[in-house]
Design a protein around this motif. Structure first.
Motif, mmCIF file in Angstrom:
data_model
loop_
_atom_site.group_PDB
_atom_site.id
_atom_site.type_symbol
_atom_site.label_atom_id
_atom_site.label_comp_id
_atom_site.label_asym_id
_atom_site.label_seq_id
_atom_site.Cartn_x
_atom_site.Cartn_y
_atom_site.Cartn_z
ATOM 1 N N MET A 1 -17.929 -1.801 18.818
ATOM 2 C CA MET A 1 -17.322 -1.138 17.662
ATOM 3 C C MET A 1 -18.330 -0.212 17.000
ATOM 4 N N LYS A 2 -17.851 0.947 16.583
ATOM 5 C CA LYS A 2 -18.681 1.901 15.863
ATOM 6 C C LYS A 2 -18.320 1.885 14.379
ATOM 7 N N VAL A 3 -19.315 2.185 13.552
ATOM 8 C CA VAL A 3 -19.122 2.216 12.105
ATOM 9 C C VAL A 3 -19.464 3.613 11.596
ATOM 10 N N LEU A 4 -18.491 4.269 10.960
ATOM 11 C CA LEU A 4 -18.696 5.574 10.345
ATOM 12 C C LEU A 4 -18.645 5.402 8.830
ATOM 13 N N VAL A 5 -19.597 5.993 8.130
ATOM 14 C CA VAL A 5 -19.669 5.902 6.674
ATOM 15 C C VAL A 5 -19.640 7.302 6.092
ATOM 16 N N THR A 6 -18.750 7.543 5.134
ATOM 17 C CA THR A 6 -18.764 8.802 4.398
ATOM 18 C C THR A 6 -19.530 8.584 3.098
ATOM 19 N N ALA A 7 -20.468 9.468 2.827
ATOM 20 C CA ALA A 7 -21.335 9.297 1.659
ATOM 21 C C ALA A 7 -21.683 10.650 1.069
ATOM 22 N N SER A 8 -21.775 10.683 -0.241
ATOM 23 C CA SER A 8 -22.217 11.888 -0.945
ATOM 24 C C SER A 8 -22.510 11.539 -2.390
ATOM 25 N N ARG A 9 -23.623 12.024 -2.880
ATOM 26 C CA ARG A 9 -23.986 11.817 -4.283
ATOM 27 C C ARG A 9 -23.047 12.566 -5.216
ATOM 28 N N LYS A 10 -22.416 13.615 -4.712
ATOM 29 C CA LYS A 10 -21.569 14.481 -5.537
ATOM 30 C C LYS A 10 -20.132 13.987 -5.539
ATOM 31 N N GLY A 11 -19.562 13.776 -6.718
ATOM 32 C CA GLY A 11 -18.160 13.437 -6.817
ATOM 33 C C GLY A 11 -17.285 14.615 -6.434
ATOM 34 N N GLY A 12 -16.117 14.339 -5.875
ATOM 35 C CA GLY A 12 -15.189 15.396 -5.502
ATOM 36 C C GLY A 12 -15.546 16.141 -4.244
ATOM 37 N N SER A 13 -16.449 15.596 -3.444
ATOM 38 C CA SER A 13 -16.872 16.287 -2.222
ATOM 39 C C SER A 13 -15.855 16.152 -1.101
ATOM 40 N N GLY A 14 -14.979 15.155 -1.189
ATOM 41 C CA GLY A 14 -13.959 14.975 -0.154
ATOM 42 C C GLY A 14 -14.189 13.768 0.731
ATOM 43 N N LYS A 15 -14.940 12.789 0.259
ATOM 44 C CA LYS A 15 -15.227 11.607 1.085
ATOM 45 C C LYS A 15 -13.949 10.874 1.492
ATOM 46 N N LEU A 115 -26.285 -0.091 1.217
ATOM 47 C CA LEU A 115 -25.829 -1.145 2.124
ATOM 48 C C LEU A 115 -24.859 -0.597 3.168
ATOM 49 N N ALA A 116 -23.978 0.314 2.747
ATOM 50 C CA ALA A 116 -23.032 0.906 3.692
ATOM 51 C C ALA A 116 -23.752 1.765 4.725
ATOM 52 N N VAL A 117 -24.667 2.608 4.261
ATOM 53 C CA VAL A 117 -25.399 3.483 5.178
ATOM 54 C C VAL A 117 -26.227 2.661 6.157
ATOM 55 N N ARG A 118 -26.810 1.582 5.682
ATOM 56 C CA ARG A 118 -27.606 0.726 6.566
ATOM 57 C C ARG A 118 -26.774 0.169 7.710
ATOM 58 N N ALA A 119 -25.481 -0.021 7.465
ATOM 59 C CA ALA A 119 -24.592 -0.588 8.490
ATOM 60 C C ALA A 119 -23.999 0.470 9.411
ATOM 61 N N ALA A 120 -24.273 1.756 9.146
ATOM 62 C CA ALA A 120 -23.584 2.842 9.842
ATOM 63 C C ALA A 120 -24.195 3.161 11.201
ATOM 64 N N ASP A 121 -23.328 3.550 12.128
ATOM 65 C CA ASP A 121 -23.771 4.182 13.366
ATOM 66 C C ASP A 121 -23.887 5.689 13.181
ATOM 67 N N LEU A 122 -23.098 6.222 12.241
ATOM 68 C CA LEU A 122 -23.143 7.646 11.932
ATOM 69 C C LEU A 122 -22.692 7.830 10.491
ATOM 70 N N VAL A 123 -23.448 8.627 9.727
ATOM 71 C CA VAL A 123 -23.110 8.907 8.332
ATOM 72 C C VAL A 123 -22.558 10.327 8.235
ATOM 73 N N LEU A 124 -21.404 10.454 7.619
ATOM 74 C CA LEU A 124 -20.747 11.743 7.429
ATOM 75 C C LEU A 124 -20.871 12.140 5.967
ATOM 76 N N VAL A 125 -21.374 13.337 5.718
ATOM 77 C CA VAL A 125 -21.607 13.803 4.347
ATOM 78 C C VAL A 125 -20.749 15.037 4.089
ATOM 79 N N PRO A 126 -19.570 14.873 3.472
ATOM 80 C CA PRO A 126 -18.753 16.041 3.142
ATOM 81 C C PRO A 126 -19.409 16.847 2.027
#
Length: 249
Positions: A1-15, A115-126
């Motif tokens: 199983m792969k884990v994808l995490v969407t992350a962004s410091r900016k609100g409203g980026s489209g995560k 914690l989420a990023v640590r678990a990710a196989d790939l981090v997506l930053v909108p």
């Protein structure tokens, strides 16, 4: 199983938009069981999922049962408690036959996101192509780099043929990889969400649907989920249906 995490410091980026669209695209691709986790106290992904027809996309609740949720602080505490369960839950989901887990996170660079990023196989930053969004990228990029996780920027809500979109891609490339597929601004994203759907389902022939398909094809290959041939057939795949089970409204 792969884990994808969407992350962004900016609100409203489209995560949340990116998370739900990639989740449905993954389900349509036939990679196996697909689940989502909502770690954002705003719970936009959860509310969208509750409106969605039952089709096999599963929302996994990780916060301990009975935690209060009447205030933002309560929901933030529940989200942190949920994030702290990821290390144990991910192997269990994999053993149950899930092919992909997508995790939506709050607009922050706090412990939940770490914690989420640590678990990710790939981090997506909108990232929206605006000066404010570009200024906020560094903190997220530093967090992901500090945890040694691969990262891809996704330009979201762009204006077609706008110079700023190209300038944003150049600026982002100084921090990391930029997905070649851009999501352009369209009312179709909000309209489809009203019924718990995505643009691929509400208007399969529309331009936004094609952009999402292209983005999923790229992300899937980058994450090692699909071969090139399979990714190119995404728009021809029927949606999967849930066998048994009922959403808890």
């Amino acid at each position: 199983m792969k884990v994808l995490v969407t992350a962004s410091r900016k609100g409203g980026s489209g995560k949340t938009v990116v998370t739900r669209h990639l989740a449905v695209a993954a389900l349509r691709s036939g990679i196996g069981r697909v689940a989502v986790v909502d770690l954002d106290p705003m719970r936009g992904l959860s509310r969208w999922w509750q409106r969605r027809p039952e089709d096999g996309l599963e929302l996994v609740q990780l916060a301990p049962e009975g935690m209060p949720s009447s205030t933002h602080e309560d929901r933030a505490a529940a989200a942190l408690a949920a994030a702290q369960q990821l290390d144990g839950v991910i192997p269990a989901l994999s053993a149950r036959g899930y092919g992909l887990l997508l995790i939506d996170t709050p607009p922050a660079a706090d412990e939940i996101v770490r914690l989420a990023v640590r678990a990710a196989d790939l981090v997506l930053v909108p990232v929206r192509p605006s000066p404010d969004d570009l200024d906020a990228v560094g903190e997220t990029a530093d967090l992901v780099a500090g945890l040694d996780r691969p990262m891809v920027f996704i330009i979201n809500s762009a204006t077609k043929r706008a110079r700023l979109t190209g300038d944003a891609a150049v600026a982002l490339s100084q921090h990391g990889t930029v997905a070649p597929s851009t999501l352009h601004r369209s009312d179709a994203y909000a309209a489809s969400a009203l019924d718990g759907l995505t643009v691929q389902e509400s208007d399969p022939r529309g331009a936004p649907s094609g952009e999402v398909s292209a983005l999923w094809g790229y992300v899937a290959k980058r994450a090692g989920l699909l071969t090139s041939d399979t990714a190119n057939k995404l728009t021809k795949q029927p949606a999967l249906r849930m066998v048994g089970g009922r959403k808890d409204k």
